[in-house]
Design an enzyme around this catalytic site. Structure first.
Site, PDB file in Angstrom:
ATOM      1  N   HIS A   1       0.828  -1.211   0.000  1.00 60.71           N
ATOM      2  CA  HIS A   1       0.000   0.000   0.000  1.00 60.71           C
ATOM      3  C   HIS A   1       0.872   1.276   0.000  1.00 60.71           C
ATOM      4  O   HIS A   1       0.729   2.131  -0.875  1.00 60.71           O
ATOM      5  CB  HIS A   1      -0.915  -0.017   1.237  1.00 60.71           C
ATOM      6  CG  HIS A   1      -1.798   1.185   1.375  1.00 60.71           C
ATOM      7  ND1 HIS A   1      -3.101   1.203   0.962  1.00 60.71           N
ATOM      8  CD2 HIS A   1      -1.555   2.429   1.865  1.00 60.71           C
ATOM      9  CE1 HIS A   1      -3.624   2.391   1.202  1.00 60.71           C
ATOM     10  NE2 HIS A   1      -2.702   3.162   1.751  1.00 60.71           N
ATOM     11  N   GLU A   2       1.769   1.352   0.962  1.00 62.32           N
ATOM     12  CA  GLU A   2       2.605   2.563   1.053  1.00 62.32           C
ATOM     13  C   GLU A   2       3.524   2.679  -0.166  1.00 62.32           C
ATOM     14  O   GLU A   2       3.831   3.789  -0.604  1.00 62.32           O
ATOM     15  CB  GLU A   2       3.416   2.584   2.357  1.00 62.32           C
ATOM     16  CG  GLU A   2       2.589   2.536   3.650  1.00 62.32           C
ATOM     17  CD  GLU A   2       1.488   3.594   3.778  1.00 62.32           C
ATOM     18  OE1 GLU A   2       1.636   4.693   3.220  1.00 62.32           O
ATOM     19  OE2 GLU A   2       0.465   3.294   4.428  1.00 62.32           O
TER      20      GLU A   2
ATOM     21  N   HIS B   1       1.689   4.528  -2.751  1.00 63.61           N
ATOM     22  CA  HIS B   1       1.777   5.980  -2.540  1.00 63.61           C
ATOM     23  C   HIS B   1       3.131   6.493  -3.027  1.00 63.61           C
ATOM     24  O   HIS B   1       3.229   7.532  -3.683  1.00 63.61           O
ATOM     25  CB  HIS B   1       1.680   6.314  -1.041  1.00 63.61           C
ATOM     26  CG  HIS B   1       0.278   6.275  -0.485  1.00 63.61           C
ATOM     27  ND1 HIS B   1      -0.733   7.033  -0.997  1.00 63.61           N
ATOM     28  CD2 HIS B   1      -0.263   5.572   0.544  1.00 63.61           C
ATOM     29  CE1 HIS B   1      -1.851   6.809  -0.296  1.00 63.61           C
ATOM     30  NE2 HIS B   1      -1.596   5.924   0.641  1.00 63.61           N
TER      31      HIS B   1
ATOM     32  N   GLU C   1      -4.842   7.587  -2.674  1.00 64.91           N
ATOM     33  CA  GLU C   1      -5.374   6.320  -2.176  1.00 64.91           C
ATOM     34  C   GLU C   1      -5.708   5.384  -3.329  1.00 64.91           C
ATOM     35  O   GLU C   1      -5.648   4.172  -3.196  1.00 64.91           O
ATOM     36  CB  GLU C   1      -6.620   6.557  -1.317  1.00 64.91           C
ATOM     37  CG  GLU C   1      -6.312   7.014   0.085  1.00 64.91           C
ATOM     38  CD  GLU C   1      -5.393   6.076   0.855  1.00 64.91           C
ATOM     39  OE1 GLU C   1      -5.620   4.848   0.822  1.00 64.91           O
ATOM     40  OE2 GLU C   1      -4.435   6.549   1.466  1.00 64.91           O
TER      41      GLU C   1
HETATM   42 ZN    ZN Z   1      -2.936   5.229   2.108  1.00 59.32          ZN
END
Ligand code: ZN
Length: 497
Positions: free
Chosen positions: A262-263, A266, A292
């Site tokens: 997830h990160e 980003h 997101e």
């Molecule tokens: Zn996030």
């Protein structure tokens, strides 16, 4: 380069330096800073924030923007920077400097009190500071609001341009209609999925090895980024040559694995921004929702797909030979997709996640638009969990106190999480027409997917809004149907419904 723009650039150079310092302090505060540093760091943050405010609100900045607006031969990038400078200034200059500074300090106090309240499971001690945070944010929104705009709409617009309650009510309504019954159907008729092996004795050094391997595989560039540890994983973006992500390690192996993916999503966004935008006002992601979108796209749509694990599962098994002994890749993929209503948003599966967000959206609307008595929050929270997810928190720590956002004065932020997922699904159905996503993943060619996103989204930084990005890529405005369809297809298949 024109004289007017050169002057503006000089001023923005200072604001950028201050923001970089503030971001680094925040990073430090969450990762390495000693406990007692808190109040002292607050003073530094207050002083730097005030300096930032003075520059943005100052006459010099105002005049430079005006001079640039008269210029005829600005490049497209320069025009975007001038526009962003004007908007940033307008948002800030409407707030009196004293209130601006007080709020910056209030936020650090808010985080401190929230941390203590959560640890002691005592919502009561958080109420007074939360009330002040709500009051400040409402006042700020009233300064910003354009002719008759509702306060919560103004807050939503701050995080996701051109999104308001009207659009979000319709979005969540559509989600609710499909997901709430789907969750019940899974509970009553879904085939059982075993995921016990994901929890157990997973040594931290092995988890770190897996985390670094996966981050690198997905596209995190360790020459331009570092990975730290914090209670809650997050990403700090300084610019496209310095992006920092964190993770956490627990006895649930998939928790760190997917928070890292997830990160990394980003981070890839920020790293993919074009160099001509580095350290400028438009050298960051388009919005929180589009951010997101990228992180959840990699975490869920890509990272939890069966195809993603084809070239990777053997490696994961070699890192955890005892823990994953006898677990087939198919079993692993089913386990990481298991859907089960839980109390904690950050641990929620892909299916139930948006309902956690919807609950927060509904409550924020009441807090901002209806002057809700904040002492009632724990009960309202618990009632909504019972209604939508069929479970009830036993205390405030696993209920209303679980998220940091309100203690930071962030109201209107939560919907970005659900919007991001929905943006991702809309992109996914479009991308499938242009490339064989599963085939690429099976062959370990995730780089082709990453490159597509860089070309169509990342490189533009903040030069486009999320709705413009969606329109330019898919030829269609934001449409929540794709997300609903994606969840329905995926989970009906997974649970043999
Ligand atoms: Zn996030």
């Amino acid at each position: 380069m024109s004289k007017g723009f050169k002057d503006l650039e000089k001023i923005l150079e200072k604001t950028m330096a201050l923001q970089t310092a503030l971001a680094l302090l925040e990073w430090d505060d969450e990762t390495l800073a000693p406990e007692e540093a808190g109040p002292y760091t607050e003073r530094v943050i207050g002083a730097l924030s005030e300096e930032y405010y003075q520059i943005i609100a100052g006459e010099e900045m105002k005049n430079s923007i005006a001079a640039c607006e008269d210029e005829k031969d600005l490049t497209e990038v320069e025009k975007a920077i001038v526009k962003e400078a004007k908007e940033t200034r307008a948002q800030l200059v409407c707030i009196p400097v004293k209130e601006y500074r007080d709020n910056a300090q209030l936020v650090t106090e808010g985080i401190r009190v929230w941390t203590k309240s959560k640890a002691e499971n005592d919502f009561g001690q958080f109420v007074p500071v939360l009330q002040r945070l709500v009051d400040y944010q409402k006042r700020f929104a009233s300064y910003r609001a354009k002719n008759g705009e509702k306060l919560y709409d103004s807050m939503l617009d701050l995080y996701e341009k051109d999104f308001n309650m009207e659009l979000l009510d319709a979005f969540f309504e559509e989600l609710k209609e499909v997901i709430v019954p789907l969750i019940r159907e899974i509970r009553d008729h879904g085939k059982p999925i075993e995921d016990g092996f994901l929890t157990g004795d997973y040594p931290e050094d092995r988890q770190r090895e897996a985390a670094e391997y996966l981050a690198n595989y997905v596209g995190f560039d360790f020459k331009k980024g570092v990975m730290g540890i914090s209670a809650h994983p997050f990403t700090t973006n300084l610019h496209n040559h310095d992006v920092r992500i964190t993770t956490h390690y627990s006895n649930r192996m998939d928790s760190s694995v997917f928070s890292v993916i997830h990160e990394t999503g980003h981070a890839i966004y920020e790293l993919g921004i074009s160099d001509e935008l580095t350290q400028t006002l438009v050298g960051q992601g388009a919005s929180t929702g589009m951010h997101e979108c990228q992180s959840r796209f990699f975490e869920n749509i890509i990272g939890r797909s069966a195809a993603f694990w084809v070239p990777l599962y053997e490696k994961l098994q070699s890192i955890f030979p005892e823990q994953l002994k006898g677990v087939s890749r198919e079993q692993f993929v089913e386990a990481i997709n298991k859907a089960e209503p839980g109390l904690i948003r950050t641990e929620a599966d892909e299916l139930t996640y948006s309902l956690h967000v919807m609950i927060r959206y509904e409550i924020e609307k009441m807090m901002i638009e209806e002057n809700l008595d904040l002492t009632k929050l724990p009960d309202i929270w618990a009632d909504k969990y019972e209604e939508y997810l069929g479970i009830r928190p036993a205390n405030a720590a696993e209920g209303v106190l679980q998220d940091i956002h309100w203690s930071e004065g962030c109201f209107g932020y939560f919907p970005s999480y659900a919007l991001g997922s929905a943006f991702g699904a809309q992109l996914y159905y479009h991308m499938k027409k242009e490339m064989d996503i599963n085939g690429l993943l099976e062959n370990g060619e995730i780089g082709v997917i990453r490159e597509y996103l860089r070309e169509h989204i990342h490189r533009f930084g903040k030069r486009k809004t999320s709705r413009d990005i969606l329109k330019d890529i898919t030829g269609e405005d934001f449409n929540p149907r794709y997300y609903v369809r994606y969840l329905k297809e995926k989970y009906s298949q997974l649970y043999d419904l």
